[in-house]
Scaffold this motif. Sequence first.
Motif, PDB file in Angstrom:
ATOM      1  N   ILE A  94       0.831  -1.206   0.000  1.00 42.66           N
ATOM      2  CA  ILE A  94       0.000   0.000   0.000  1.00 42.66           C
ATOM      3  C   ILE A  94       0.869   1.260   0.000  1.00 42.66           C
ATOM      4  O   ILE A  94       0.511   2.272  -0.603  1.00 42.66           O
ATOM      5  CB  ILE A  94      -0.989  -0.024   1.186  1.00 42.66           C
ATOM      6  N   TYR A  95       2.021   1.162   0.630  1.00 40.36           N
ATOM      7  CA  TYR A  95       2.943   2.305   0.652  1.00 40.36           C
ATOM      8  C   TYR A  95       3.442   2.627  -0.759  1.00 40.36           C
ATOM      9  O   TYR A  95       3.613   3.797  -1.098  1.00 40.36           O
ATOM     10  CB  TYR A  95       4.105   2.023   1.601  1.00 40.36           C
ATOM     11  N   ASN A  96       3.658   1.609  -1.600  1.00 41.37           N
ATOM     12  CA  ASN A  96       4.125   1.916  -2.954  1.00 41.37           C
ATOM     13  C   ASN A  96       3.028   2.620  -3.768  1.00 41.37           C
ATOM     14  O   ASN A  96       3.322   3.476  -4.585  1.00 41.37           O
ATOM     15  CB  ASN A  96       4.696   0.692  -3.671  1.00 41.37           C
ATOM     16  N   ALA A  97       1.777   2.292  -3.511  1.00 38.84           N
ATOM     17  CA  ALA A  97       0.679   3.018  -4.170  1.00 38.84           C
ATOM     18  C   ALA A  97       0.645   4.466  -3.679  1.00 38.84           C
ATOM     19  O   ALA A  97       0.415   5.390  -4.465  1.00 38.84           O
ATOM     20  CB  ALA A  97      -0.651   2.331  -3.897  1.00 38.84           C
ATOM     21  N   TYR A  98       0.880   4.655  -2.379  1.00 41.35           N
ATOM     22  CA  TYR A  98       0.940   6.006  -1.808  1.00 41.35           C
ATOM     23  C   TYR A  98       2.055   6.820  -2.475  1.00 41.35           C
ATOM     24  O   TYR A  98       1.857   7.982  -2.844  1.00 41.35           O
ATOM     25  CB  TYR A  98       1.156   5.923  -0.295  1.00 41.35           C
ATOM     26  N   LEU A  99       3.233   6.200  -2.633  1.00 43.93           N
ATOM     27  CA  LEU A  99       4.350   6.910  -3.261  1.00 43.93           C
ATOM     28  C   LEU A  99       4.042   7.260  -4.713  1.00 43.93           C
ATOM     29  O   LEU A  99       4.385   8.354  -5.178  1.00 43.93           O
ATOM     30  CB  LEU A  99       5.626   6.075  -3.175  1.00 43.93           C
ATOM     31  N   LEU A 100       3.375   6.362  -5.434  1.00 44.25           N
ATOM     32  CA  LEU A 100       3.001   6.669  -6.815  1.00 44.25           C
ATOM     33  C   LEU A 100       2.013   7.827  -6.877  1.00 44.25           C
ATOM     34  O   LEU A 100       2.116   8.694  -7.759  1.00 44.25           O
ATOM     35  CB  LEU A 100       2.397   5.433  -7.490  1.00 44.25           C
ATOM     36  N   VAL A 101       1.074   7.860  -5.944  1.00 41.09           N
ATOM     37  CA  VAL A 101       0.107   8.964  -5.895  1.00 41.09           C
ATOM     38  C   VAL A 101       0.834  10.285  -5.613  1.00 41.09           C
ATOM     39  O   VAL A 101       0.526  11.311  -6.222  1.00 41.09           O
ATOM     40  CB  VAL A 101      -0.982   8.679  -4.840  1.00 41.09           C
ATOM     41  N   TYR A 132      -0.671  14.153  -6.414  1.00 43.86           N
ATOM     42  CA  TYR A 132      -1.958  14.180  -5.733  1.00 43.86           C
ATOM     43  C   TYR A 132      -1.792  13.948  -4.239  1.00 43.86           C
ATOM     44  O   TYR A 132      -0.737  13.500  -3.778  1.00 43.86           O
ATOM     45  CB  TYR A 132      -2.903  13.126  -6.324  1.00 43.86           C
ATOM     46  N   HIS A 133      -2.847  14.240  -3.497  1.00 47.74           N
ATOM     47  CA  HIS A 133      -2.843  14.034  -2.051  1.00 47.74           C
ATOM     48  C   HIS A 133      -2.797  12.541  -1.749  1.00 47.74           C
ATOM     49  O   HIS A 133      -3.436  11.738  -2.437  1.00 47.74           O
ATOM     50  CB  HIS A 133      -4.097  14.663  -1.436  1.00 47.74           C
ATOM     51  N   GLY A 134      -2.057  12.162  -0.728  1.00 45.96           N
ATOM     52  CA  GLY A 134      -1.881  10.761  -0.377  1.00 45.96           C
ATOM     53  C   GLY A 134      -3.159  10.030  -0.018  1.00 45.96           C
ATOM     54  O   GLY A 134      -3.242   8.805  -0.141  1.00 45.96           O
ATOM     55  N   ALA A 135      -4.174  10.762   0.416  1.00 47.04           N
ATOM     56  CA  ALA A 135      -5.443  10.128   0.790  1.00 47.04           C
ATOM     57  C   ALA A 135      -6.158   9.530  -0.420  1.00 47.04           C
ATOM     58  O   ALA A 135      -7.086   8.739  -0.259  1.00 47.04           O
ATOM     59  CB  ALA A 135      -6.346  11.133   1.489  1.00 47.04           C
ATOM     60  N   LEU A 136      -5.713   9.866  -1.615  1.00 46.71           N
ATOM     61  CA  LEU A 136      -6.301   9.308  -2.824  1.00 46.71           C
ATOM     62  C   LEU A 136      -6.148   7.783  -2.865  1.00 46.71           C
ATOM     63  O   LEU A 136      -6.914   7.090  -3.531  1.00 46.71           O
ATOM     64  CB  LEU A 136      -5.644   9.942  -4.056  1.00 46.71           C
ATOM     65  N   ILE A 166      -6.976   5.704  -0.722  1.00 53.98           N
ATOM     66  CA  ILE A 166      -8.181   5.077  -0.179  1.00 53.98           C
ATOM     67  C   ILE A 166      -9.143   4.696  -1.312  1.00 53.98           C
ATOM     68  O   ILE A 166      -9.834   3.682  -1.231  1.00 53.98           O
ATOM     69  CB  ILE A 166      -8.871   6.015   0.837  1.00 53.98           C
ATOM     70  N   LEU A 167      -9.158   5.479  -2.380  1.00 57.80           N
ATOM     71  CA  LEU A 167     -10.072   5.205  -3.487  1.00 57.80           C
ATOM     72  C   LEU A 167      -9.703   3.943  -4.259  1.00 57.80           C
ATOM     73  O   LEU A 167     -10.516   3.416  -5.010  1.00 57.80           O
ATOM     74  CB  LEU A 167     -10.124   6.402  -4.430  1.00 57.80           C
ATOM     75  N   TYR A 168      -8.489   3.448  -4.076  1.00 57.69           N
ATOM     76  CA  TYR A 168      -8.094   2.189  -4.710  1.00 57.69           C
ATOM     77  C   TYR A 168      -8.887   1.005  -4.159  1.00 57.69           C
ATOM     78  O   TYR A 168      -8.916  -0.060  -4.767  1.00 57.69           O
ATOM     79  CB  TYR A 168      -6.603   1.913  -4.518  1.00 57.69           C
ATOM     80  N   PHE A 169      -9.501   1.162  -3.004  1.00 60.72           N
ATOM     81  CA  PHE A 169     -10.247   0.072  -2.383  1.00 60.72           C
ATOM     82  C   PHE A 169     -11.710   0.017  -2.820  1.00 60.72           C
ATOM     83  O   PHE A 169     -12.435  -0.886  -2.418  1.00 60.72           O
ATOM     84  CB  PHE A 169     -10.172   0.180  -0.855  1.00 60.72           C
ATOM     85  N   PRO A 207     -14.343  -0.635  -5.759  1.00 64.50           N
ATOM     86  CA  PRO A 207     -14.424  -1.207  -7.107  1.00 64.50           C
ATOM     87  C   PRO A 207     -14.911  -0.189  -8.136  1.00 64.50           C
ATOM     88  O   PRO A 207     -15.699   0.695  -7.821  1.00 64.50           O
ATOM     89  CB  PRO A 207     -15.441  -2.349  -6.951  1.00 64.50           C
ATOM     90  N   ILE A 208     -14.461  -0.299  -9.327  1.00 62.61           N
ATOM     91  CA  ILE A 208     -14.727   0.561 -10.478  1.00 62.61           C
ATOM     92  C   ILE A 208     -14.035   1.916 -10.312  1.00 62.61           C
ATOM     93  O   ILE A 208     -13.371   2.383 -11.227  1.00 62.61           O
ATOM     94  CB  ILE A 208     -16.239   0.764 -10.764  1.00 62.61           C
ATOM     95  N   VAL A 209     -14.176   2.529  -9.152  1.00 70.78           N
ATOM     96  CA  VAL A 209     -13.502   3.802  -8.889  1.00 70.78           C
ATOM     97  C   VAL A 209     -11.994   3.600  -8.965  1.00 70.78           C
ATOM     98  O   VAL A 209     -11.262   4.473  -9.455  1.00 70.78           O
ATOM     99  CB  VAL A 209     -13.914   4.369  -7.510  1.00 70.78           C
ATOM    100  N   ASN A 210     -11.502   2.439  -8.507  1.00 74.85           N
ATOM    101  CA  ASN A 210     -10.071   2.187  -8.511  1.00 74.85           C
ATOM    102  C   ASN A 210      -9.490   2.189  -9.926  1.00 74.85           C
ATOM    103  O   ASN A 210      -8.347   2.595 -10.121  1.00 74.85           O
ATOM    104  CB  ASN A 210      -9.727   0.893  -7.779  1.00 74.85           C
ATOM    105  N   ILE A 211     -10.268   1.795 -10.904  1.00 75.34           N
ATOM    106  CA  ILE A 211      -9.791   1.819 -12.289  1.00 75.34           C
ATOM    107  C   ILE A 211      -9.596   3.256 -12.752  1.00 75.34           C
ATOM    108  O   ILE A 211      -8.571   3.598 -13.352  1.00 75.34           O
ATOM    109  CB  ILE A 211     -10.774   1.070 -13.207  1.00 75.34           C
ATOM    110  N   VAL A 212     -10.559   4.102 -12.453  1.00 71.29           N
ATOM    111  CA  VAL A 212     -10.473   5.514 -12.832  1.00 71.29           C
ATOM    112  C   VAL A 212      -9.299   6.188 -12.122  1.00 71.29           C
ATOM    113  O   VAL A 212      -8.521   6.921 -12.741  1.00 71.29           O
ATOM    114  CB  VAL A 212     -11.801   6.236 -12.526  1.00 71.29           C
ATOM    115  N   VAL A 213      -9.148   5.906 -10.831  1.00 73.04           N
ATOM    116  CA  VAL A 213      -8.057   6.494 -10.058  1.00 73.04           C
ATOM    117  C   VAL A 213      -6.713   6.018 -10.598  1.00 73.04           C
ATOM    118  O   VAL A 213      -5.764   6.806 -10.724  1.00 73.04           O
ATOM    119  CB  VAL A 213      -8.203   6.165  -8.555  1.00 73.04           C
TER     120      VAL A 213
END
Length: 143
Positions: free
Chosen positions: A56-63, A68-72, A74-77, A79-85
């Motif tokens: 999850i930390y590597n996703a945070y670093l990519l964000v 973008y803000h690191g809280a983004l 959370i949207l990876y969790f 469904p469907i929204v994670n594809i857009v994000v």
Amino acid sequence: MLTSLPLDGLISTQTTAFSPVPSIIGGLIGYILLVLALWPVFRKAGKPGWGALIPIYNAYLLVKIAGYHGALVILYFIPIVNIVVAIIVAFGVGRAFGKGGAFSFFLLWLLAIIGYFIIGYGSSQYVGPGGRREGIAGAPAVA
């Protein structure tokens, strides 16, 4: 004259055992490839390379690299929204390394491991979070 069909051939009473070993090996190979691809990307961006090891930390670093803000994360969790994000973050990471939209879509989202290998081991230079140049005269500072 009607003959009866043997039901033994139609109904299987034996079950086949599923072996999880190929799935585990494939997952480990994919994880190792992702770590090898992300480590130099993070180093180029001034982030800790070991961050590629922690899921999850590597996703945070990519964000964060995408600007973008690191809280983004959370949207990876969702469904469907994670594809857009993931697409939005891929475009941000592409801009951060001076890449265009086609590269970002196809090689940072659709074929992510290949794209990160190209950015990490290629000649791409980190521009700034989301492609915004920081600390350069004439460029606005981003807080």
